[in-house]
Design a protein around this motif. Sequence first.
Motif, PDB file in Angstrom:
ATOM      1  N   LYS A  57      -1.185  -0.559  -4.121  1.00 36.73           N
ATOM      2  CA  LYS A  57      -0.297  -0.378  -5.270  1.00 36.73           C
ATOM      3  C   LYS A  57      -0.767  -1.253  -6.420  1.00 36.73           C
ATOM      4  N   PHE A  85      -5.963   6.866   5.490  1.00 38.33           N
ATOM      5  CA  PHE A  85      -6.309   6.062   4.325  1.00 38.33           C
ATOM      6  C   PHE A  85      -5.041   5.558   3.648  1.00 38.33           C
ATOM      7  N   ARG A  86      -5.117   4.373   3.073  1.00 41.59           N
ATOM      8  CA  ARG A  86      -4.022   3.808   2.301  1.00 41.59           C
ATOM      9  C   ARG A  86      -4.584   3.298   0.977  1.00 41.59           C
ATOM     10  N   ASN A  87      -3.802   3.457  -0.094  1.00 40.70           N
ATOM     11  CA  ASN A  87      -4.200   2.986  -1.417  1.00 40.70           C
ATOM     12  C   ASN A  87      -3.384   1.760  -1.788  1.00 40.70           C
ATOM     13  N   THR A  98       0.834  -1.196   0.000  1.00 41.63           N
ATOM     14  CA  THR A  98       0.000   0.000   0.000  1.00 41.63           C
ATOM     15  C   THR A  98       0.868   1.244   0.000  1.00 41.63           C
ATOM     16  N   THR A  99       0.259   2.356  -0.350  1.00 41.97           N
ATOM     17  CA  THR A  99       0.908   3.659  -0.263  1.00 41.97           C
ATOM     18  C   THR A  99       0.061   4.544   0.641  1.00 41.97           C
ATOM     19  N   SER A 100       0.727   5.333   1.459  1.00 35.99           N
ATOM     20  CA  SER A 100       0.014   6.237   2.368  1.00 35.99           C
ATOM     21  C   SER A 100      -0.495   7.448   1.606  1.00 35.99           C
ATOM     22  N   THR A 101      -1.594   8.023   2.083  1.00 41.10           N
ATOM     23  CA  THR A 101      -2.137   9.238   1.493  1.00 41.10           C
ATOM     24  C   THR A 101      -2.085  10.352   2.531  1.00 41.10           C
TER      25      THR A 101
END
Length: 109
Positions: free
Chosen positions: A39, A35-37, A19-22
């Motif tokens: 990859k 929230f995390r998105n 995941t990537t942090s927002t």
Amino acid sequence: MKLTYRGITYEHNPTVVETTSTSVAGKYRGLDWRFRNLKKAPVIQPVANLTYRGTTYNKAGTTTMTTPNQPQVSTQEKARYLMINHHKHLRNRQQVMLSRAANEIGLAH
């Protein structure tokens, strides 16, 4: 990871999801959250393909719309079949409505 359920021990290897942090974050009931998105969305393969009354499906319950004697149908063919069926049903319904209207006004025999 070794787990036990009702006396039966089994090995469980959870899927690692990157995941990537927002920058979206906040506080809810005193706890910080962020929230995390993903990859890349994980692709979970079915454990086993099963057949019930000639229809093949996987363990997750998604049918594949094939039978042992028929080849796999493409998505475009499925969409075409559904569209043709939809138009057939519409024409049939319109014909029934026209014949009922003709009966009501006395045009039919």
